[in-house]
Structure formats: structure tokens, C-alpha cells
Write a protein that holds these residues in place. Structure first.
Motif, PDB file in Angstrom:
ATOM      1  N   UNK A   1     -38.233  10.005  33.307  1.00 22.93           N
ATOM      2  CA  UNK A   1     -37.950   8.613  33.012  1.00 22.93           C
ATOM      3  C   UNK A   1     -36.530   8.453  32.432  1.00 22.93           C
ATOM      4  N   UNK A   2     -36.153   9.365  31.527  1.00 19.47           N
ATOM      5  CA  UNK A   2     -34.836   9.299  30.910  1.00 19.47           C
ATOM      6  C   UNK A   2     -33.738   9.340  31.974  1.00 19.47           C
ATOM      7  N   UNK A   3     -33.889  10.265  32.924  1.00 21.02           N
ATOM      8  CA  UNK A   3     -32.867  10.428  33.954  1.00 21.02           C
ATOM      9  C   UNK A   3     -32.744   9.169  34.820  1.00 21.02           C
ATOM     10  N   UNK A   4     -33.852   8.534  35.142  1.00 21.18           N
ATOM     11  CA  UNK A   4     -33.823   7.302  35.933  1.00 21.18           C
ATOM     12  C   UNK A   4     -33.088   6.194  35.174  1.00 21.18           C
ATOM     13  N   UNK A   5     -33.345   6.072  33.889  1.00 26.75           N
ATOM     14  CA  UNK A   5     -32.672   5.046  33.078  1.00 26.75           C
ATOM     15  C   UNK A   5     -31.190   5.363  32.947  1.00 26.75           C
ATOM     16  N   UNK A   6     -30.869   6.637  32.807  1.00 31.43           N
ATOM     17  CA  UNK A   6     -29.460   7.040  32.731  1.00 31.43           C
ATOM     18  C   UNK A   6     -28.732   6.673  34.028  1.00 31.43           C
ATOM     19  N   UNK A   7     -29.366   6.915  35.169  1.00 39.16           N
ATOM     20  CA  UNK A   7     -28.752   6.562  36.454  1.00 39.16           C
ATOM     21  C   UNK A   7     -28.603   5.047  36.595  1.00 39.16           C
ATOM     22  N   UNK A   8     -29.593   4.303  36.122  1.00 37.29           N
ATOM     23  CA  UNK A   8     -29.491   2.838  36.127  1.00 37.29           C
ATOM     24  C   UNK A   8     -28.314   2.395  35.260  1.00 37.29           C
ATOM     25  N   UNK A   9     -28.160   3.020  34.103  1.00 37.47           N
ATOM     26  CA  UNK A   9     -27.064   2.704  33.180  1.00 37.47           C
ATOM     27  C   UNK A   9     -25.708   2.972  33.847  1.00 37.47           C
ATOM     28  N   UNK A  10     -25.596   4.098  34.514  1.00 38.19           N
ATOM     29  CA  UNK A  10     -24.351   4.457  35.191  1.00 38.19           C
ATOM     30  C   UNK A  10     -24.065   3.483  36.335  1.00 38.19           C
ATOM     31  N   UNK A  11     -25.104   3.113  37.095  1.00 42.58           N
ATOM     32  CA  UNK A  11     -24.941   2.137  38.167  1.00 42.58           C
ATOM     33  C   UNK A  11     -24.454   0.800  37.607  1.00 42.58           C
ATOM     34  N   UNK A  12     -25.063   0.365  36.507  1.00 41.96           N
ATOM     35  CA  UNK A  12     -24.645  -0.900  35.889  1.00 41.96           C
ATOM     36  C   UNK A  12     -23.206  -0.818  35.392  1.00 41.96           C
ATOM     37  N   UNK A  13     -22.803   0.339  34.867  1.00 39.95           N
ATOM     38  CA  UNK A  13     -21.415   0.510  34.420  1.00 39.95           C
ATOM     39  C   UNK A  13     -20.462   0.326  35.596  1.00 39.95           C
ATOM     40  N   UNK A  14     -20.788   0.954  36.725  1.00 40.63           N
ATOM     41  CA  UNK A  14     -19.928   0.848  37.903  1.00 40.63           C
ATOM     42  C   UNK A  14     -19.888  -0.587  38.428  1.00 40.63           C
ATOM     43  N   UNK A  15     -21.053  -1.240  38.487  1.00 44.80           N
ATOM     44  CA  UNK A  15     -21.100  -2.629  38.954  1.00 44.80           C
ATOM     45  C   UNK A  15     -20.359  -3.558  37.997  1.00 44.80           C
ATOM     46  N   UNK A  16     -20.517  -3.320  36.698  1.00 46.86           N
ATOM     47  CA  UNK A  16     -19.900  -4.175  35.691  1.00 46.86           C
ATOM     48  C   UNK A  16     -18.372  -4.118  35.765  1.00 46.86           C
ATOM     49  N   UNK A  17     -17.811  -2.921  35.787  1.00 50.35           N
ATOM     50  CA  UNK A  17     -16.351  -2.809  35.810  1.00 50.35           C
ATOM     51  C   UNK A  17     -15.800  -3.267  37.159  1.00 50.35           C
ATOM     52  N   UNK A  18     -16.522  -2.997  38.249  1.00 52.45           N
ATOM     53  CA  UNK A  18     -16.068  -3.446  39.568  1.00 52.45           C
ATOM     54  C   UNK A  18     -16.022  -4.976  39.622  1.00 52.45           C
ATOM     55  N   UNK A  19     -17.076  -5.598  39.122  1.00 48.04           N
ATOM     56  CA  UNK A  19     -17.118  -7.062  39.100  1.00 48.04           C
ATOM     57  C   UNK A  19     -16.045  -7.645  38.205  1.00 48.04           C
ATOM     58  N   UNK A  20     -15.809  -6.995  37.068  1.00 53.76           N
ATOM     59  CA  UNK A  20     -14.782  -7.474  36.146  1.00 53.76           C
ATOM     60  C   UNK A  20     -13.392  -7.398  36.780  1.00 53.76           C
ATOM     61  N   UNK A  21     -13.096  -6.287  37.426  1.00 52.94           N
ATOM     62  CA  UNK A  21     -11.789  -6.138  38.075  1.00 52.94           C
ATOM     63  C   UNK A  21     -11.640  -7.164  39.207  1.00 52.94           C
ATOM     64  N   UNK A  22     -12.708  -7.367  39.985  1.00 56.15           N
ATOM     65  CA  UNK A  22     -12.668  -8.371  41.042  1.00 56.15           C
ATOM     66  C   UNK A  22     -12.409  -9.769  40.461  1.00 56.15           C
ATOM     67  N   UNK A  23     -13.082 -10.089  39.372  1.00 58.23           N
ATOM     68  CA  UNK A  23     -12.830 -11.376  38.722  1.00 58.23           C
ATOM     69  C   UNK A  23     -11.391 -11.450  38.223  1.00 58.23           C
ATOM     70  N   UNK A  24     -10.860 -10.336  37.748  1.00 56.58           N
ATOM     71  CA  UNK A  24      -9.467 -10.303  37.304  1.00 56.58           C
ATOM     72  C   UNK A  24      -8.499 -10.587  38.436  1.00 56.58           C
ATOM     73  N   UNK A  25      -8.764 -10.009  39.601  1.00 56.08           N
ATOM     74  CA  UNK A  25      -7.922 -10.267  40.770  1.00 56.08           C
ATOM     75  C   UNK A  25      -8.014 -11.745  41.144  1.00 56.08           C
ATOM     76  N   UNK A  26      -9.238 -12.269  41.153  1.00 59.62           N
ATOM     77  CA  UNK A  26      -9.407 -13.685  41.474  1.00 59.62           C
ATOM     78  C   UNK A  26      -8.698 -14.570  40.451  1.00 59.62           C
ATOM     79  N   UNK A  27      -8.743 -14.171  39.195  1.00 60.83           N
ATOM     80  CA  UNK A  27      -8.063 -14.939  38.148  1.00 60.83           C
ATOM     81  C   UNK A  27      -6.557 -14.964  38.414  1.00 60.83           C
TER      82      UNK A  27
END
Length: 132
Positions: A1-27
Motif C-alpha cells: 500500500x505504501x508503495x502505491x501511495x508513493x507512486x501516486x504522490x510522485x505522479x501528482x508531483x509531475x502533474x502539478x509542476x507540469x501544469x504549473x509550468x504550462x500555466x506560466x507559459x500561458x501567463x
């Protein structure tokens, strides 16, 4: 269970920074996509799952802020990242301030990742000889 949550956390980190950078470009391009409903909602959903998974990992591992120094460093840097991100995308009065805040936010996010990977509260600054 821990490993699955860790992978979810890492996925969210990648999605979060990618979305933020995309919003920055749009800005910087003054794109109307920045004000689209999905653009204004999806990051909050991703970041809520991101934070929830972080809390679950901390609880499961017993590594809490003010107990584990590296976790404390990540939490403090998260607050800085949020403030810089808000300045970049909303609060900055000039494009120069917004772009500088965007760059500082990405650098802060990178530092948070380096702290997570090294479990060292200095993160990449320890390897640069600045701290630690």
C-alpha cells in the motif's frame, strides 16, 4: 500500500509542476486558456490528491514535520512555492515580477524534489557546498 501511495504522490508531483509550468507559459503569452474553467479547477484537484498522499505517507512512515528535519524543510519550502506560484500566476503586478516568481517557484519545487530524494534538509544545496 505504501508503495502505491508513493507512486501516486510522485505522479501528482509531475502533474502539478507540469501544469504549473504550462500555466506560466500561458501567463507569459497572455493566453485566454489561463482563465479556462478546467485550468482553474484541475490544479486544485491534483494538488489536493498530492497533499493527501503526502499526509498518508508521513503517517505511514512516522516521519512528520518538526520531527524529521527533511520533512520540515519540504513543508516550509511548500509554503514558499505556493506564495511564489500565486505571485507568478495572479498577484504579480508586472510581467517581470511574474516571470521571476515563476522561475523562483520552479527552482523551489526542484529543491523540494532534491530534499525528498536525498532525505537531506539542505537538498541540492548540500551537494553544491552551500549547506551541510
Amino acid at each position: 500500500m505504501y508503495l502505491a501511495i508513493k507512486h501516486l504522490h510522485i505522479l501528482c508531483a509531475a502533474l502539478s509542476i507540469s501544469g504549473f509550468v504550462l500555466q506560466g507559459v500561458w501567463m507569459m503569452r497572455r493566453s485566454p486558456l489561463l482563465d479556462h474553467r478546467v485550468t482553474r479547477t484541475l490544479p486544485h484537484v491534483i494538488d489536493t490528491v498530492f497533499l493527501g498522499s503526502a499526509i498518508m505517507l508521513a503517517t505511514m512512515s512516522g516521519q512528520y514535520p518538526f520531527v524529521a528535519p527533511w520533512v520540515t524543510a519540504k513543508v516550509v519550502a511548500l509554503v514558499v512555492y505556493i506564495l511564489l506560484g500565486a505571485t507568478a500566476l495572479r498577484w504579480g503586478r508586472t510581467m517581470r515580477v511574474r516571470v521571476l516568481a515563476l522561475l523562483a517557484a520552479v527552482l523551489t519545487f526542484s529543491w523540494i524534489v532534491s530534499v525528498a530524494l536525498s532525505k537531506n534538509p539542505a537538498g541540492f544545496l548540500a551537494f553544491a557546498g552551500v549547506f551541510g
